[in-house]
Design a protein around this motif. Structure first.
Motif, PDB file in Angstrom:
ATOM      1  N   GLN A 117      -9.342   3.241   7.004  1.00 15.98           N
ATOM      2  CA  GLN A 117      -8.279   3.142   5.992  1.00 15.98           C
ATOM      3  C   GLN A 117      -6.937   2.857   6.655  1.00 15.98           C
ATOM      4  O   GLN A 117      -6.715   3.226   7.814  1.00 15.98           O
ATOM      5  CB  GLN A 117      -8.184   4.451   5.190  1.00 15.98           C
ATOM      6  N   ILE A 118      -6.062   2.206   5.895  1.00 13.89           N
ATOM      7  CA  ILE A 118      -4.691   2.005   6.351  1.00 13.89           C
ATOM      8  C   ILE A 118      -3.832   3.141   5.781  1.00 13.89           C
ATOM      9  O   ILE A 118      -4.195   3.703   4.737  1.00 13.89           O
ATOM     10  CB  ILE A 118      -4.144   0.626   5.907  1.00 13.89           C
ATOM     11  N   PRO A 119      -2.745   3.493   6.454  1.00 11.80           N
ATOM     12  CA  PRO A 119      -2.163   2.885   7.646  1.00 11.80           C
ATOM     13  C   PRO A 119      -2.642   3.554   8.937  1.00 11.80           C
ATOM     14  O   PRO A 119      -3.179   4.666   8.922  1.00 11.80           O
ATOM     15  CB  PRO A 119      -0.667   3.162   7.447  1.00 11.80           C
ATOM     16  N   HIS A 145     -10.739  -3.635   7.758  1.00  9.71           N
ATOM     17  CA  HIS A 145     -10.572  -2.201   8.031  1.00  9.71           C
ATOM     18  C   HIS A 145     -11.908  -1.493   8.264  1.00  9.71           C
ATOM     19  O   HIS A 145     -11.922  -0.330   8.659  1.00  9.71           O
ATOM     20  CB  HIS A 145      -9.796  -1.535   6.899  1.00  9.71           C
ATOM     21  N   LYS A 146     -13.014  -2.184   8.011  1.00 11.78           N
ATOM     22  CA  LYS A 146     -14.330  -1.575   8.255  1.00 11.78           C
ATOM     23  C   LYS A 146     -15.005  -2.192   9.479  1.00 11.78           C
ATOM     24  O   LYS A 146     -16.161  -1.931   9.766  1.00 11.78           O
ATOM     25  CB  LYS A 146     -15.237  -1.747   7.014  1.00 11.78           C
ATOM     26  N   GLU A 154      -3.604   8.755   8.837  1.00 10.93           N
ATOM     27  CA  GLU A 154      -3.107   9.708   7.825  1.00 10.93           C
ATOM     28  C   GLU A 154      -1.578   9.564   7.693  1.00 10.93           C
ATOM     29  O   GLU A 154      -0.811   9.986   8.559  1.00 10.93           O
ATOM     30  CB  GLU A 154      -3.488  11.162   8.123  1.00 10.93           C
ATOM     31  N   SER A 155      -1.177   8.989   6.559  1.00 11.10           N
ATOM     32  CA  SER A 155       0.234   8.634   6.379  1.00 11.10           C
ATOM     33  C   SER A 155       1.187   9.825   6.483  1.00 11.10           C
ATOM     34  O   SER A 155       2.290   9.697   7.027  1.00 11.10           O
ATOM     35  CB  SER A 155       0.425   7.932   5.034  1.00 11.10           C
ATOM     36  N   SER A 188       0.837  -1.212   0.000  1.00  4.41           N
ATOM     37  CA  SER A 188       0.000   0.000   0.000  1.00  4.41           C
ATOM     38  C   SER A 188       0.867   1.256   0.000  1.00  4.41           C
ATOM     39  O   SER A 188       1.823   1.372   0.770  1.00  4.41           O
ATOM     40  CB  SER A 188      -0.943  -0.037   1.207  1.00  4.41           C
ATOM     41  N   THR A 189       0.517   2.172  -0.874  1.00  8.79           N
ATOM     42  CA  THR A 189       1.301   3.402  -1.009  1.00  8.79           C
ATOM     43  C   THR A 189       1.388   4.185   0.300  1.00  8.79           C
ATOM     44  O   THR A 189       2.448   4.697   0.651  1.00  8.79           O
ATOM     45  CB  THR A 189       0.665   4.305  -2.079  1.00  8.79           C
ATOM     46  N   CYS A 190       0.264   4.267   0.982  1.00 10.95           N
ATOM     47  CA  CYS A 190       0.240   5.098   2.195  1.00 10.95           C
ATOM     48  C   CYS A 190       1.000   4.425   3.339  1.00 10.95           C
ATOM     49  O   CYS A 190       1.688   5.097   4.123  1.00 10.95           O
ATOM     50  CB  CYS A 190      -1.199   5.419   2.591  1.00 10.95           C
TER      51      CYS A 190
HETATM   52  C1  GS8 Z   1      -5.361   7.759   2.657  1.00 14.24           C
HETATM   53  C2  GS8 Z   1      -5.352   6.342   3.137  1.00 14.24           C
HETATM   54  C3  GS8 Z   1      -5.768   5.374   2.044  1.00 14.24           C
HETATM   55  O1  GS8 Z   1      -6.220   5.785   0.956  1.00 14.24           O
HETATM   56  C4  GS8 Z   1      -3.444   8.506   4.109  1.00 14.24           C
HETATM   57  O2  GS8 Z   1      -3.163   7.696   5.007  1.00 14.24           O
HETATM   58  O3  GS8 Z   1      -2.565   9.161   3.530  1.00 14.24           O
HETATM   59  N1  GS8 Z   1      -5.056  10.076   3.212  1.00 14.24           N
HETATM   60  C5  GS8 Z   1      -4.899   8.726   3.730  1.00 14.24           C
HETATM   61  N2  GS8 Z   1      -5.627   4.080   2.332  1.00 14.24           N
HETATM   62  C6  GS8 Z   1      -6.022   3.074   1.377  1.00 14.24           C
HETATM   63  C7  GS8 Z   1      -4.863   2.255   1.000  1.00 14.24           C
HETATM   64  S1  GS8 Z   1      -3.708   3.321   0.095  1.00 14.24           S
HETATM   65  O4  GS8 Z   1      -2.443   2.626   0.056  1.00 14.24           O
HETATM   66  C8  GS8 Z   1      -7.099   2.212   2.006  1.00 14.24           C
HETATM   67  O5  GS8 Z   1      -7.093   1.955   3.196  1.00 14.24           O
HETATM   68  N3  GS8 Z   1      -8.034   1.800   1.174  1.00 14.24           N
HETATM   69  C9  GS8 Z   1      -9.130   0.973   1.572  1.00 14.24           C
HETATM   70  C10 GS8 Z   1     -10.411   1.743   1.670  1.00 14.24           C
HETATM   71  O6  GS8 Z   1     -10.417   2.977   1.515  1.00 14.24           O
HETATM   72  O7  GS8 Z   1     -11.431   1.092   1.898  1.00 14.24           O
END
Ligand code: GS8
Length: 217
Positions: free
Chosen positions: A53-55, A40-41, A66-67, A11-13
């Motif tokens: 959302q991760i991380p 995650h939900k 918030e990464s 995951s990018t974040c």
């Molecule tokens: C975005 C987190 C995000 O998009 C940050 O941490 O910077 N602004 C936040 N997380 C994604 C994975 S991105 O690698 C995520 O959790 N996606 C699953 C979802 O949204 O259901």
């Protein structure tokens, strides 16, 4: 190990937060979150990040999401070890780190993430790639990288002649973008190309990139 990072290596974040931790010479425990199963939900994870959302970073009794905020926290907490990502002893340099960090999150990110989503993520979820979205955002990206090219002619990194959080925050999405068919957008701009080669070859990001296998067979 004090730091717990809930997320996934590809995951990018998660990668952004992990890179900052490694830059500071710290270790962390990666706690995998099963996105496919919707972990995650579920209430347990929502208690850590109500946006699901991760991380998420846990440091003792502190829980952060918030990464970019996680990366900043790590840079501040360990300001005297590893590379100085925030230029905490120089007000002007610190301000420029903030400026270029804002550019990444407000200007660069929406554009590059739209492209990466369309070519890499949509197909994996059975969605059709929308070429019009890619084309429109490639045009925007070229304009943004023209500004970067000009900036990087006068300083080695975005905020000055020092690597900072502003550069680091770009790594994860650029990494996936550089697997796309449109790498010429970076490679045709010599200063942007040299900057990308420099920041992506730092040991911190190289280690993180090993886990960024999204979309690889
Ligand atoms: C975005 C987190 C995000 O998009 C940050 O941490 O910077 N602004 C936040 N997380 C994604 C994975 S991105 O690698 C995520 O959790 N996606 C699953 C979802 O949204 O259901």
């Amino acid at each position: 190990m004090a730091l717990k990072l809930h997320g996934l290596a590809f995951s990018t974040c998660t990668a952004r937060a992990a890179t900052a931790i490694y830059e500071k010479g710290q270790q962390f425990e990666l706690v995998p979150v099963n996105l496919t199963a919707g972990e995650h939900k579920q209430p347990g994870f929502l208690a850590k990040n109500p946006f699901g959302q991760i991380p998420v970073l846990e440091d003792g009794d502190l829980t952060l999401f918030e990464s970019r905020a996680i990366a900043t926290y790590v840079a501040e907490k360990y300001k005297d070890s590893g590379s100085d990502l925030i230029r905490h002893q120089n007000l002007k340099e610190a301000a420029l780190v903030k400026v270029w960090s804002e550019v990444e999150s407000q200007t660069f990110h929406p554009v590059i993430s739209a492209i990466v989503y369309q070519f890499l993520i949509a197909p994996l979820f059975g969605q059709q790639t929308d070429q019009a979205v890619i084309d429109a955002n490639l045009e925007k990206l070229k304009n943004i990288l023209d500004v970067y090219e000009s900036r990087l002619k006068s300083s080695k990194y975005l905020a000055g002649d020092f690597f900072s959080l502003a550069d680091l925050n770009h790594c994860p999405y650029l990494f996936y973008f550089m697997r796309s068919p449109w790498t010429s957008v970076v490679n045709e701009r010599p200063h942007v190309k040299a900057w990308w080669e420099d920041i992506s070859s730092r040991p911190s990001f190289k280690k993180v990139a090993e886990g960024m296998t999204f979309g690889q067979k």
